[in-house]
Design a protein around this motif. Structure first.
Motif, short mmCIF file in Angstrom:
data_model
loop_
_atom_site.label_atom_id
_atom_site.label_comp_id
_atom_site.label_asym_id
_atom_site.label_seq_id
_atom_site.Cartn_x
_atom_site.Cartn_y
_atom_site.Cartn_z
N ASP A 46 -115.83 -36.73 -66.66
CA ASP A 46 -116.08 -36.73 -65.23
C ASP A 46 -115.06 -36.30 -64.31
OD1 ASP A 46 -116.73 -37.50 -62.63
OD2 ASP A 46 -117.04 -39.61 -63.07
N PRO A 47 -115.16 -35.07 -63.67
CA PRO A 47 -113.82 -34.67 -62.92
C PRO A 47 -113.91 -35.38 -61.60
CG PRO A 47 -116.02 -33.23 -62.60
CD PRO A 47 -116.20 -34.34 -63.79
N GLN A 48 -114.71 -36.19 -61.31
CA GLN A 48 -114.47 -37.12 -60.05
C GLN A 48 -113.52 -38.26 -60.38
OE1 GLN A 48 -115.23 -35.82 -57.00
NE2 GLN A 48 -116.07 -34.11 -58.21
N ASN A 49 -113.56 -38.60 -61.72
CA ASN A 49 -112.81 -40.01 -62.22
C ASN A 49 -111.37 -39.60 -62.25
OD1 ASN A 49 -111.56 -42.05 -63.68
ND2 ASN A 49 -113.44 -42.38 -64.70
N THR A 50 -110.62 -39.98 -61.29
CA THR A 50 -109.21 -39.61 -60.91
C THR A 50 -108.39 -40.20 -62.19
OG1 THR A 50 -108.76 -41.49 -59.64
CG2 THR A 50 -109.49 -39.41 -58.59
N ALA A 51 -108.71 -41.56 -62.90
CA ALA A 51 -107.92 -41.75 -63.79
C ALA A 51 -108.15 -41.24 -65.08
CB ALA A 51 -108.35 -43.26 -64.22
N GLN A 52 -109.28 -40.66 -65.45
CA GLN A 52 -109.76 -39.94 -66.56
C GLN A 52 -109.16 -38.50 -66.55
OE1 GLN A 52 -113.95 -38.62 -67.10
NE2 GLN A 52 -113.62 -39.06 -69.33
N VAL A 53 -109.02 -37.93 -65.21
CA VAL A 53 -108.50 -36.74 -64.96
C VAL A 53 -107.19 -36.79 -65.35
CG1 VAL A 53 -107.86 -35.05 -63.48
CG2 VAL A 53 -110.19 -35.80 -63.41
N ALA A 54 -106.42 -37.82 -64.92
CA ALA A 54 -105.14 -38.21 -64.96
C ALA A 54 -104.53 -38.32 -66.39
CB ALA A 54 -104.39 -39.35 -64.30
N GLN A 55 -105.42 -38.89 -67.11
CA GLN A 55 -105.18 -39.06 -68.58
C GLN A 55 -105.34 -37.73 -69.20
OE1 GLN A 55 -107.89 -41.51 -70.41
NE2 GLN A 55 -107.32 -41.19 -72.70
N GLY A 56 -106.30 -37.06 -69.13
CA GLY A 56 -106.74 -35.76 -69.43
C GLY A 56 -105.39 -34.59 -69.25
N ALA A 65 -101.55 -26.99 -73.90
CA ALA A 65 -101.01 -26.51 -73.07
C ALA A 65 -100.23 -25.30 -73.57
CB ALA A 65 -100.09 -26.83 -71.91
N SER A 66 -99.81 -25.49 -75.04
CA SER A 66 -98.78 -24.52 -75.74
C SER A 66 -99.72 -23.33 -76.28
CB SER A 66 -98.25 -25.30 -76.88
OG SER A 66 -99.45 -25.74 -77.95
N CYS A 67 -100.98 -23.51 -76.30
CA CYS A 67 -101.66 -22.21 -76.55
C CYS A 67 -102.73 -21.80 -75.17
CB CYS A 67 -102.91 -22.76 -77.63
SG CYS A 67 -101.99 -22.98 -79.11
N HIS A 68 -103.17 -22.78 -74.48
CA HIS A 68 -104.30 -22.46 -73.52
C HIS A 68 -103.55 -22.28 -72.26
CE1 HIS A 68 -107.96 -22.67 -75.82
NE2 HIS A 68 -107.43 -23.97 -76.53
N GLY A 69 -102.25 -22.60 -72.00
CA GLY A 69 -101.52 -22.08 -70.89
C GLY A 69 -101.28 -23.54 -69.92
N GLU A 70 -100.05 -23.79 -69.39
CA GLU A 70 -99.96 -24.65 -68.64
C GLU A 70 -101.02 -24.86 -67.34
OE1 GLU A 70 -95.77 -25.07 -67.41
OE2 GLU A 70 -95.11 -24.96 -69.34
N ARG A 71 -101.49 -23.90 -66.83
CA ARG A 71 -102.33 -23.54 -65.73
C ARG A 71 -103.70 -23.59 -66.19
NH1 ARG A 71 -98.23 -20.92 -64.65
NH2 ARG A 71 -99.41 -18.87 -64.37
N LEU A 72 -104.16 -23.79 -67.55
CA LEU A 72 -105.25 -23.51 -68.24
C LEU A 72 -105.76 -21.88 -68.10
CD1 LEU A 72 -106.09 -25.99 -66.14
CD2 LEU A 72 -107.42 -26.40 -67.72
N ASP A 93 -109.69 -22.27 -67.31
CA ASP A 93 -109.98 -22.26 -65.66
C ASP A 93 -111.11 -21.60 -65.56
OD1 ASP A 93 -109.19 -19.53 -65.91
OD2 ASP A 93 -107.35 -19.71 -65.13
N ALA A 94 -111.49 -21.33 -64.19
CA ALA A 94 -112.82 -20.70 -63.78
C ALA A 94 -113.06 -18.96 -64.24
CB ALA A 94 -113.21 -20.71 -62.19
N SER A 95 -111.79 -18.48 -64.80
CA SER A 95 -111.77 -17.27 -65.21
C SER A 95 -112.54 -17.15 -66.74
CB SER A 95 -110.49 -16.65 -65.13
OG SER A 95 -109.42 -16.97 -66.05
N GLY A 96 -112.33 -18.24 -67.48
CA GLY A 96 -112.82 -18.22 -68.81
C GLY A 96 -114.40 -18.38 -68.97
N HIS A 97 -114.83 -18.72 -70.15
CA HIS A 97 -116.23 -19.08 -70.56
C HIS A 97 -116.34 -20.63 -70.86
CE1 HIS A 97 -115.31 -19.45 -74.62
NE2 HIS A 97 -114.62 -18.38 -74.43
N THR A 98 -115.48 -21.59 -70.56
CA THR A 98 -115.64 -22.72 -71.05
C THR A 98 -116.83 -23.57 -70.27
OG1 THR A 98 -113.20 -23.05 -71.38
CG2 THR A 98 -114.38 -25.15 -71.19
N SER A 147 -111.99 -30.48 -63.64
CA SER A 147 -111.65 -30.82 -62.25
C SER A 147 -111.00 -29.59 -61.63
CB SER A 147 -110.36 -31.96 -62.28
OG SER A 147 -109.14 -31.64 -63.02
N SER A 148 -110.41 -28.45 -62.49
CA SER A 148 -109.77 -27.27 -61.77
C SER A 148 -110.71 -26.35 -61.53
CB SER A 148 -108.88 -26.85 -63.09
OG SER A 148 -109.65 -26.14 -64.14
N TRP A 149 -112.19 -26.54 -61.92
CA TRP A 149 -113.23 -25.36 -61.72
C TRP A 149 -113.41 -25.68 -60.27
CZ3 TRP A 149 -116.60 -27.01 -66.30
CH2 TRP A 149 -115.92 -26.63 -67.59
#
Length: 166
Positions: A46-56, A65-72, A93-98, A147-149
């Protein structure tokens, strides 16, 4: 003598009834313990769940991040195979296909590795995180990524989720 026999029969009967009742109650309790299991919580990203997003965000920084980048942003030239034949880590991030994939598939890929979806023999640098991350951590990472999309990507991915659940 006859009265004593009757009392003994009555006492034995009462013990038998009490024992039978205890046996039935114990059996029902045991069956109930196996038959009724609390349902597993339905976990979502849930990208609206701030606690879940912070944990994520924390888990992503430590594990992804070591593979997918610090900024996704993924690894450079992520659509072209490396010399070993494997693809670089894609952006999340939105530039990918996730965002093209339903949450359930993203969860399975993260937990079980890409081998759960790829053709036989496909090799990837993406590890399976089963035994490394708890399910709640995987869902949290997915919430952080989502949450970044931009809103349009979230809406389209939600529609993908809806179609996948039918």
């Amino acid at each position: 003598m006859h009265i004593i026999d009757d009392r003994m029969k009555t006492a034995r009967f009462r013990w038998a009834v009490a024992g039978g009742a205890a046996l039935v109650a114990g059996t029902l309790g045991l069956l109930g313990a196996f038959a009724w299991q609390p349902s597993a919580p339905t976990t979502v990203a849930d990208p609206q769940n701030t606690a879940q997003v912070a944990q994520g965000s924390t888990v992503y920084a430590e594990q992804c991040a070591s593979c997918h980048g610090e900024r996704l942003e993924g690894q450079p030239d992520w659509r072209s195979r490396k010399p070993n034949g494997r693809l670089p880590a894609p952006p999340h991030d939105a530039s990918g296909h996730t965002w093209h994939h339903p949450d359930a598939d993203l969860f399975k890929i993260t937990k079980q590795g890409i081998g759960a979806f790829a053709p036989s023999g496909y090799e990837s640098d993406m590890p399976a995180f089963s035994g490394i991350l708890r399910d709640a951590d995987i869902w949290a990472v997915l919430a952080f990524i989502k949450s970044s999309w931009p809103e349009d990507a979230r809406r389209r991915q939600a529609a993908t989720n809806d179609r996948a659940q039918k």
